[in-house]
Write an enzyme that holds these catalytic residues in place. Structure first.
Site, PDB file in Angstrom:
ATOM      1  N   ASN A 122     -19.082  -0.379  -1.782  1.00 43.99           N
ATOM      2  CA  ASN A 122     -18.330  -0.955  -2.713  1.00 43.99           C
ATOM      3  C   ASN A 122     -16.820  -0.571  -2.261  1.00 43.99           C
ATOM      4  O   ASN A 122     -15.906  -1.544  -2.590  1.00 43.99           O
ATOM      5  CB  ASN A 122     -18.692  -1.034  -4.137  1.00 43.99           C
ATOM      6  CG  ASN A 122     -18.634   0.336  -4.763  1.00 43.99           C
ATOM      7  OD1 ASN A 122     -19.396   1.350  -4.164  1.00 43.99           O
ATOM      8  ND2 ASN A 122     -17.868   0.493  -5.864  1.00 43.99           N
ATOM      9  N   HIS A 123     -16.679   0.723  -2.051  1.00 44.96           N
ATOM     10  CA  HIS A 123     -15.392   1.186  -2.005  1.00 44.96           C
ATOM     11  C   HIS A 123     -14.581   0.467  -0.565  1.00 44.96           C
ATOM     12  O   HIS A 123     -13.472   0.353  -0.544  1.00 44.96           O
ATOM     13  CB  HIS A 123     -15.098   2.657  -2.005  1.00 44.96           C
ATOM     14  CG  HIS A 123     -15.271   3.071  -3.324  1.00 44.96           C
ATOM     15  ND1 HIS A 123     -14.114   3.299  -4.347  1.00 44.96           N
ATOM     16  CD2 HIS A 123     -16.197   3.190  -4.248  1.00 44.96           C
ATOM     17  CE1 HIS A 123     -14.582   3.588  -5.429  1.00 44.96           C
ATOM     18  NE2 HIS A 123     -15.595   3.758  -5.603  1.00 44.96           N
ATOM     19  N   HIS A 199     -26.029   0.359  -0.085  1.00 45.84           N
ATOM     20  CA  HIS A 199     -25.167   1.187  -0.938  1.00 45.84           C
ATOM     21  C   HIS A 199     -25.659   0.969  -2.317  1.00 45.84           C
ATOM     22  O   HIS A 199     -26.033   2.207  -3.084  1.00 45.84           O
ATOM     23  CB  HIS A 199     -23.802   0.807  -0.960  1.00 45.84           C
ATOM     24  CG  HIS A 199     -22.992   1.730  -1.713  1.00 45.84           C
ATOM     25  ND1 HIS A 199     -22.726   3.161  -0.994  1.00 45.84           N
ATOM     26  CD2 HIS A 199     -22.366   1.669  -2.648  1.00 45.84           C
ATOM     27  CE1 HIS A 199     -21.758   3.612  -2.223  1.00 45.84           C
ATOM     28  NE2 HIS A 199     -21.387   2.868  -3.042  1.00 45.84           N
TER      29      HIS A 199
END
Length: 331
Positions: A122-123, A199
């Protein structure tokens, strides 16, 4: 909301344009590495590591503990497969060097029959979306030359609307930016044998939507070919935390449904911080975000090792191996 996001009618409408976009992407990409397949045959040894968040020392230490790189950061893992399950970016200062090292390792491993697969977390998608709330000062300055060297030519309002000190990072990570295009060569989810690596977490709705579709549309967005997809939203597989906290019997049933749809036996996830690598749902989910970045004070350097898509062990920081009791002779 989640089901609406991933319903079959929307999938049918979107996929025609997505696959066209990917055909274009295949022709125009400037990088030597092709994006890996979503589904890969079982491998003899797969080693997986979780969130790194800008900590080069943690990255190199655990890769050396797993005997995948030497003291010069070159690949020595032979035909083994390494999966980094997302979140290289944010919270630390070393992101640029880490990305560059991983890209070199991808080439080196491939040359000897091994594989290095780096997933988007997500980053990574936050940065492509120009959400820089977790970036350090050095995380900005390391990319600033990309703006300074071309500042008289840059007219993109998405870049110019940032503070001047943040504009280099915006140039690097905006869709079609140099580093966004590197991220576009990475998958968001991969299935190796019967193990799913992602993730956050895959739900039945994500499985119905299609893992290839998710990988394709995220890559196309990062290349600047398509708009931001719904799969990088808070309900998507890079943000999902269903399997990260206390897991109920109902969530384990959801997991069983998901794995059946994917013809898989387990899922390996990161994203939600743990004290150490652990499992839930009787070994059907393995959680490998051990907070190893120095941003967190109590992180533990560990890697997950899966042999023949069956025997599961944990590689410790000192290189020792802990048998989990799952798979192999002990199963």
């Amino acid at each position: 909301m989640l089901i609406e996001t991933y319903n079959t009618r929307k999938m049918t409408r979107q996929l025609m344009s997505k696959f066209t976009a990917i055909a274009i992407l295949t022709c125009v990409t400037q990088f030597s590495q092709a994006r890996p397949d979503t589904f890969i045959n079982p491998q003899e040894t797969v080693i997986a590591i979780g969130d790194l968040h800008g900590d080069l020392n943690a990255m190199l230490t655990i890769l050396r503990s797993a005997q995948l790189i030497d003291d010069n950061n070159n690949w020595i893992g032979n035909t083994q497969t390494l999966v980094q399950v997302g979140d290289i970016l944010d919270r630390g200062d070393d992101e640029k060097e880490m990305i560059n090292i991983f890209e070199t390792l991808i080439d080196q491993a491939k040359a000897v029959g091994g594989d290095v697969i780096v997933l988007n977390g997500n980053h990574e998608t936050m940065n492509v979306d120009l959400d820089f709330r977790y970036v350090t000062d050095k995380g900005f300055s390391n990319f600033q030359s990309l703006y300074e060297d071309h500042k008289d030519e840059i007219t993109d309002p998405d870049v110019l609307n940032k503070k001047e000190s943040e504009r280099g990072r915006a140039v690097a990570f905006k869709p079609a930016g140099d580093y966004a295009q590197i991220l576009a060569t990475h998958n968001s989810v991969v299935v190796i044998g019967k193990t799913v690596y992602v993730h956050g977490g895959i739900t039945p709705e994500h499985a119905d939507y299609g893992l290839d579709a998710i990988n394709n549309e995220v890559s196309a967005w990062m290349q600047g070919i398509e708009n931001k997809p719904s799969s990088v939203s808070g309900s998507g597989p890079l943000w999902n935390r269903d399997y990260g906290y206390d897991v109920s019997a109902e969530i384990c049933e959801q997991l069983e449904t998901t794995l059946e749809k994917l013809n898989a036996t387990r899922m390996v996830i990161a994203h939600t911080r743990q004290d150490n690598i652990n499992q839930v749902c009787n070994g059907k989910v393995w959680r490998i975000d051990t907070s190893m970045s120095s941003y967190y004070s109590n992180g533990k350097l560990q890697a997950l090792k899966i042999t023949n898509d069956d025997h599961i062990e944990i590689i410790e920081e000192d290189g020792s191996i802990t048998d989990t009791g799952f798979g192999g002779i002990s199963n």
